[in-house]
Design a protein around this motif. Sequence first.
Motif, PDB file in Angstrom:
ATOM      1  N   PRO A   1      11.551  -7.043  -1.541  1.00  0.00           N
ATOM      2  CA  PRO A   1      10.742  -7.352  -2.728  1.00  0.00           C
ATOM      3  C   PRO A   1       9.385  -6.675  -2.692  1.00  0.00           C
ATOM      4  N   SER A   2       8.436  -7.211  -3.461  1.00  0.00           N
ATOM      5  CA  SER A   2       7.193  -6.461  -3.691  1.00  0.00           C
ATOM      6  C   SER A   2       6.135  -6.705  -2.630  1.00  0.00           C
ATOM      7  N   ASP A   3       6.433  -7.524  -1.616  1.00  0.00           N
ATOM      8  CA  ASP A   3       5.378  -7.896  -0.666  1.00  0.00           C
ATOM      9  C   ASP A   3       5.414  -7.127   0.648  1.00  0.00           C
ATOM     10  N   TRP A   4       5.968  -5.933   0.622  1.00  0.00           N
ATOM     11  CA  TRP A   4       5.848  -5.065   1.798  1.00  0.00           C
ATOM     12  C   TRP A   4       4.388  -4.678   1.964  1.00  0.00           C
ATOM     13  N   SER A   5       3.948  -4.587   3.189  1.00  0.00           N
ATOM     14  CA  SER A   5       2.579  -4.120   3.423  1.00  0.00           C
ATOM     15  C   SER A   5       2.637  -2.804   4.189  1.00  0.00           C
ATOM     16  N   LEU A   6       1.650  -1.978   3.924  1.00  0.00           N
ATOM     17  CA  LEU A   6       1.575  -0.675   4.579  1.00  0.00           C
ATOM     18  C   LEU A   6       0.415  -0.705   5.570  1.00  0.00           C
ATOM     19  N   GLN A   7       0.693  -0.283   6.784  1.00  0.00           N
ATOM     20  CA  GLN A   7      -0.346  -0.197   7.804  1.00  0.00           C
ATOM     21  C   GLN A   7      -0.410   1.227   8.337  1.00  0.00           C
ATOM     22  N   TRP A   8      -1.574   1.560   8.846  1.00  0.00           N
ATOM     23  CA  TRP A   8      -1.779   2.879   9.438  1.00  0.00           C
ATOM     24  C   TRP A   8      -2.021   2.739  10.934  1.00  0.00           C
ATOM     25  N   LYS A   9      -1.533   3.723  11.657  1.00  0.00           N
ATOM     26  CA  LYS A   9      -1.833   3.797  13.085  1.00  0.00           C
ATOM     27  C   LYS A   9      -2.238   5.224  13.414  1.00  0.00           C
ATOM     28  N   ILE A  10      -3.247   5.336  14.261  1.00  0.00           N
ATOM     29  CA  ILE A  10      -3.674   6.647  14.750  1.00  0.00           C
ATOM     30  C   ILE A  10      -3.402   6.678  16.240  1.00  0.00           C
ATOM     31  N   ASP A  11      -2.559   7.621  16.639  1.00  0.00           N
ATOM     32  CA  ASP A  11      -2.145   7.719  18.045  1.00  0.00           C
ATOM     33  C   ASP A  11      -1.664   6.355  18.559  1.00  0.00           C
TER      34      ASP A  11
ATOM     35  N   GLY B   1       2.113  -2.782  -5.877  1.00  0.00           N
ATOM     36  CA  GLY B   1       3.462  -2.265  -6.088  1.00  0.00           C
ATOM     37  C   GLY B   1       3.728  -1.927  -7.541  1.00  0.00           C
ATOM     38  N   ILE B   2       4.425  -0.820  -7.754  1.00  0.00           N
ATOM     39  CA  ILE B   2       4.836  -0.407  -9.085  1.00  0.00           C
ATOM     40  C   ILE B   2       6.325  -0.696  -9.221  1.00  0.00           C
ATOM     41  N   LEU B   3       6.680  -1.432 -10.250  1.00  0.00           N
ATOM     42  CA  LEU B   3       8.079  -1.776 -10.453  1.00  0.00           C
ATOM     43  C   LEU B   3       8.817  -0.589 -11.050  1.00  0.00           C
ATOM     44  N   GLU B   4       9.854  -0.144 -10.348  1.00  0.00           N
ATOM     45  CA  GLU B   4      10.634   0.985 -10.835  1.00  0.00           C
ATOM     46  C   GLU B   4      11.755   0.504 -11.751  1.00  0.00           C
ATOM     47  N   SER B   5      12.373   1.439 -12.466  1.00  0.00           N
ATOM     48  CA  SER B   5      13.387   1.066 -13.451  1.00  0.00           C
ATOM     49  C   SER B   5      14.624   0.443 -12.815  1.00  0.00           C
ATOM     50  N   ASP B   6      14.834   0.699 -11.520  1.00  0.00           N
ATOM     51  CA  ASP B   6      16.023   0.125 -10.871  1.00  0.00           C
ATOM     52  C   ASP B   6      15.726  -1.222 -10.221  1.00  0.00           C
ATOM     53  N   GLY B   7      14.521  -1.770 -10.463  1.00  0.00           N
ATOM     54  CA  GLY B   7      14.207  -3.087  -9.924  1.00  0.00           C
ATOM     55  C   GLY B   7      13.557  -3.067  -8.550  1.00  0.00           C
ATOM     56  N   THR B   8      13.394  -1.892  -7.962  1.00  0.00           N
ATOM     57  CA  THR B   8      12.702  -1.809  -6.678  1.00  0.00           C
ATOM     58  C   THR B   8      11.229  -1.489  -6.925  1.00  0.00           C
ATOM     59  N   TYR B   9      10.454  -1.485  -5.851  1.00  0.00           N
ATOM     60  CA  TYR B   9       9.019  -1.249  -5.971  1.00  0.00           C
ATOM     61  C   TYR B   9       8.606  -0.030  -5.164  1.00  0.00           C
ATOM     62  N   SER B  10       7.525   0.579  -5.627  1.00  0.00           N
ATOM     63  CA  SER B  10       6.932   1.689  -4.882  1.00  0.00           C
ATOM     64  C   SER B  10       5.449   1.398  -4.697  1.00  0.00           C
ATOM     65  N   TRP B  11       4.924   1.826  -3.561  1.00  0.00           N
ATOM     66  CA  TRP B  11       3.510   1.651  -3.257  1.00  0.00           C
ATOM     67  C   TRP B  11       2.976   2.939  -2.673  1.00  0.00           C
TER      68      TRP B  11
ATOM     69  N   CYS C   1       2.383   5.846   9.397  1.00  0.00           N
ATOM     70  CA  CYS C   1       2.344   4.854   8.333  1.00  0.00           C
ATOM     71  C   CYS C   1       3.527   3.923   8.570  1.00  0.00           C
ATOM     72  N   GLU C   2       3.260   2.623   8.514  1.00  0.00           N
ATOM     73  CA  GLU C   2       4.278   1.637   8.829  1.00  0.00           C
ATOM     74  C   GLU C   2       4.373   0.632   7.690  1.00  0.00           C
ATOM     75  N   ALA C   3       5.576   0.422   7.197  1.00  0.00           N
ATOM     76  CA  ALA C   3       5.809  -0.586   6.162  1.00  0.00           C
ATOM     77  C   ALA C   3       6.486  -1.786   6.811  1.00  0.00           C
ATOM     78  N   SER C   4       5.952  -2.977   6.530  1.00  0.00           N
ATOM     79  CA  SER C   4       6.560  -4.178   7.089  1.00  0.00           C
ATOM     80  C   SER C   4       6.553  -5.274   6.035  1.00  0.00           C
ATOM     81  N   GLN C   5       7.466  -6.193   6.195  1.00  0.00           N
ATOM     82  CA  GLN C   5       7.589  -7.268   5.210  1.00  0.00           C
ATOM     83  C   GLN C   5       8.031  -8.524   5.929  1.00  0.00           C
ATOM     84  N   GLY C   6       7.088  -9.484   6.070  1.00  0.00           N
ATOM     85  CA  GLY C   6       7.414 -10.710   6.771  1.00  0.00           C
ATOM     86  C   GLY C   6       7.932 -10.401   8.160  1.00  0.00           C
ATOM     87  N   SER C   7       9.061 -11.018   8.525  1.00  0.00           N
ATOM     88  CA  SER C   7       9.628 -10.774   9.846  1.00  0.00           C
ATOM     89  C   SER C   7      10.703  -9.701   9.779  1.00  0.00           C
TER      90      SER C   7
END
Length: 116
Positions: free
Chosen positions: A43-53, A66-76, A95-101
């Motif tokens: 769903p729309s609550d994925w978070s994006l984190q950054w890591k350096i080295d 999040g932007i809702l796409e026409s197919d029902g998924t989201y983009s960020w 760049c790391e995307a995570s969502q809950g557990s």
Amino acid sequence: SHSNRFPSPGNALPSLSLLPPSTVELSAKRSATLLCLANKGFPSDWSLQWKIDGSSKSSSVTKTPGILESDGTYSWSSTLTLSEADWKSLHSVTCEASQGSQATVQKTLNKSDCPE
């Protein structure tokens, strides 16, 4: 498992793209902006984190809702802005995307792959 009716794809892992800073920005502004694009997550609550080295980096980060796409998924997208000196001294940016557990998705950019 019950079938999901459109437009709910259940939990969908977004695909990540990581764009390096432009050489123009580096030479003109003495700064480096990296862009992480996460596409088709749900769903729309994925978070994006950054890591350096490998170390988390939370300052100088901006994230779009999040932007809702026409197919029902989201983009960020998320951007990370570094000084030219920081960019020159690092080895990799992740760049790391995570969502809950849920599982995380990672995309790593190795600076050795970028034009100087």
